[in-house]
Design an enzyme around this catalytic site. Structure first.
Site, PDB file in Angstrom:
ATOM      1  N   ASP A 250     -30.098 -34.769 -23.050  1.00  0.00           N
ATOM      2  CA  ASP A 250     -29.391 -35.073 -24.300  1.00  0.00           C
ATOM      3  C   ASP A 250     -27.875 -35.214 -24.185  1.00  0.00           C
ATOM      4  O   ASP A 250     -27.304 -36.260 -24.455  1.00  0.00           O
ATOM      5  CB  ASP A 250     -29.754 -34.050 -25.373  1.00  0.00           C
ATOM      6  CG  ASP A 250     -29.678 -32.600 -24.877  1.00  0.00           C
ATOM      7  OD1 ASP A 250     -29.291 -32.368 -23.717  1.00  0.00           O
ATOM      8  OD2 ASP A 250     -30.012 -31.689 -25.665  1.00  0.00           O
ATOM      9  N   GLU A 358     -39.118 -26.939 -34.181  1.00  0.00           N
ATOM     10  CA  GLU A 358     -38.582 -27.130 -32.835  1.00  0.00           C
ATOM     11  C   GLU A 358     -39.040 -28.457 -32.230  1.00  0.00           C
ATOM     12  O   GLU A 358     -38.264 -29.135 -31.566  1.00  0.00           O
ATOM     13  CB  GLU A 358     -39.016 -25.957 -31.953  1.00  0.00           C
ATOM     14  CG  GLU A 358     -38.602 -26.041 -30.504  1.00  0.00           C
ATOM     15  CD  GLU A 358     -37.112 -25.826 -30.277  1.00  0.00           C
ATOM     16  OE1 GLU A 358     -36.684 -25.881 -29.113  1.00  0.00           O
ATOM     17  OE2 GLU A 358     -36.366 -25.621 -31.262  1.00  0.00           O
ATOM     18  N   GLU A 400     -28.945 -29.508 -34.730  1.00  0.00           N
ATOM     19  CA  GLU A 400     -28.810 -30.948 -34.493  1.00  0.00           C
ATOM     20  C   GLU A 400     -29.089 -31.818 -35.706  1.00  0.00           C
ATOM     21  O   GLU A 400     -28.417 -32.843 -35.917  1.00  0.00           O
ATOM     22  CB  GLU A 400     -29.704 -31.361 -33.322  1.00  0.00           C
ATOM     23  CG  GLU A 400     -29.208 -30.890 -31.969  1.00  0.00           C
ATOM     24  CD  GLU A 400     -29.507 -29.418 -31.696  1.00  0.00           C
ATOM     25  OE1 GLU A 400     -28.905 -28.848 -30.754  1.00  0.00           O
ATOM     26  OE2 GLU A 400     -30.344 -28.831 -32.424  1.00  0.00           O
TER      27      GLU A 400
END
Length: 541
Positions: A250, A358, A400
């Site tokens: 990421d 998640e 995020e």
């Protein structure tokens, strides 16, 4: 939805006009923003008060057992990680206390465990110290001194002529640990190391981080611009061919465009590689769910097969694409990014607690292959209603989705993003709050599923900061004046360049096709350097 014609447009276009600012001009906040901002500050102060009472000086609070863990080497991770948020919120007494604590940290050795993560120490400790130093107008030179101590230790991760650092070091002996790393660990160092160079005048720090990223960007990738996840620091070669915007990869992609912006470098490899990665992702990874038409980025595995999976961690990509799209003055990227933000928010809106899981999966016109079990009857029923289904139901206080929501508001000024942030604040107060701070959730789709006994330091650094700034004056910590590291520590940015990257920034095809090295071990699916730490038995009083 984005039309097929628009998706077919080349993303090589870069305007000759001045690059657009990231933020929309003249954003107006509704009256409700003041109360919502105060509510976020209240969550922060309650969380930190519990940390001070039960865990001060240690890394993380265990809110349920009223104790602590030291999984980030025992240097007080929460204190250092929280400093930049304290300063932004104007919590001066807490900030000064944190500066005093930080000035006495002994970085000569790890308190526990013996090994030190180069990635985690860079983004949390080095990033936290440097950001606090800058935000406070450089009034506390001790913060830079401590950052230099950390940077000098981290430099031992590069061995000999190796371009790629090892992921772990024993600080007591300055000994790197020989093990396979990943591109997130090896490629998420530039912002912090170049900021350390900026304030010390020592170019070595920036050079170390930059040679690792250049090395990764120049390797032959499984897909254009999309580096494989695993990398061997000894050989400098990829391990396997797994491609993802999720954990383990990421922030390598994130930092390509962020480094270009923070440094205003004339070396276009960073912005160009990011642009190529985005273009390649649109052509190869973009998938639409058969229910709800939600837009996701798939993974691409070693067998060159699409995996229809997503994660909370990967949902930073919407915000990152918004930033890069604006810097490249590329509305196609911005439009797609906004749809990615919406799809990730849907994982919050779709479950019982209003908080995202998640990990999740979905079904597209090309199937539902995830690399794991086929969806159960219950998962299919959930998918039929929501356009995704949950594959890992916990919430460990990740930021995020809210990070991308923050970028979307600052880029568009659309009040729907304020409403979403307010919804998250309400859910946190309803489902995460305990008598001793805020905890994680075992199951975001079960209001009676119980709590996780951990309060991550990035709760203070990221979740609280992104929520607070969503409701704050857009000119305060403007995206046109600061660049956030992956732990949400803002660094002062110079005035923007007219354009980022080359006019034709799609890189040429590799000179040889990507091949998985014979006998090379396959990496685990989406190994994540930011998985929750093992929770040891609390110390006995």
């Amino acid at each position: 939805m984005i039309s097929a014609g628009r998706l077919a447009l080349s993303l090589a276009f870069a305007s000759s006009a001045l690059a657009a600012n990231i933020q929309a001009p003249n954003i107006r906040l509704p009256r409700s923003a003041t109360a919502n901002r105060a509510a976020v500050e209240q969550i922060f102060t309650e969380s930190y008060a519990a940390y001070k009472k039960f865990a001060f000086g240690h890394d993380d609070l265990l809110p349920l057992s009223q104790s602590f863990t030291d999984g980030r080497n025992g240097w007080g991770a929460t204190i250092v990680d929280a400093m930049s948020t304290m300063h932004i919120m104007g919590l001066d007494d807490l900030f000064l206390e944190a500066v005093n604590f930080s000035s006495h940290i002994d970085f000569s050795k790890s308190q526990t465990p013996d090994t030190v993560s180069v990635f985690e120490t860079t983004i949390r400790y080095l990033g936290g110290l440097l950001s606090a130093f800058e935000l406070s107008g450089q009034k506390f030179p001790i913060l830079l001194e401590k950052a230099k101590e950390v940077g000098d230790k981290l430099a031992f991760a590069w061995v000999g002529s190796n371009d790629v650092p090892f992921g772990e070091i024993v600080f007591a002996t300055n000994t790197p640990q020989i093990a396979t790393s990943n591109i997130a660990e090896a490629g998420t160092l530039t912002l912090e190391f170049e900021t350390l160079t900026k304030h010390t005048g020592n170019q070595t720090y920036a050079d170390l981080a930059l040679k690792s990223v250049r090395h990764i960007a120049n390797l032959t990738a499984p897909l254009p611009g999309l580096a494989a996840q695993g990398i061997d620091p000894t050989s400098g070669e990829f391990v396997g061919g797994y491609v993802t915007w999720g954990g383990g990869s990421d922030s390598y992609f994130e930092y390509l465009i962020k480094h270009a912006r923070l440094s205003n470098t004339n070396d276009n490899i960073f912005a160009d590689t990011w642009h190529t990665a985005v273009d390649s992702s649109i052509k190869n990874l973009l998938r639409t769910s058969t229910v709800g038409n939600h837009l996701y980025l798939a993974d691409f595995d070693d067998s060159r097969t699409i995996r229809h999976i997503g994660s909370h961690l990967a949902c930073f990509y919407g915000g990152n694409w918004l930033m890069g799209g604006r810097l490249l003055n590329n509305q196609t990227i911005v439009d797609i990014a906004l749809q990615l933000v919406d799809a990730c928010w849907n994982t919050y809106a779709g479950d019982a607690t209003g908080i995202g899981p998640e990990a999740f999966a979905y079904i597209s016109t090309d199937g539902n292959f995830t690399g794991g079990d086929s969806p159960s009857a219950d998962q299919l029923a959930f998918y039929a209603e929501h356009g995704y289904y949950i594959t890992a139901s916990d919430y460990i206080q990740r930021p995020e989705v809210l990070e991308s929501n923050f970028y979307a508001f600052r880029v568009t000024g659309d009040s729907k993003y304020l409403d979403r942030a307010a919804s998250a604040v309400a859910s946190f107060n309803k489902f995460l709050k305990t008598d001793s701070g805020f905890a994680g959730l075992n199951d975001v789709n079960n209001v009676n599923g119980g709590l996780i006994d951990d309060n991550e330091s990035f709760w203070f650094a990221e979740v609280m900061k992104y929520l607070y700034l969503t409701f704050d004056d857009p000119n305060h910590i403007s995206l046109d004046s600061f660049v956030f590291n992956t732990e949400a520590h803002p660094f002062v940015a110079p005035p923007a360049k007219p354009v980022y990257g080359s006019p034709q920034s799609i890189l040429p095809p590799p000179t040889k096709p990507f091949q998985l090295k014979k006998g090379a071990p396959l990496p685990a699916i989406s190994p994540n350097p930011r998985l929750p730490k093992p929770i040891p038995v609390p110390p006995q009083s």
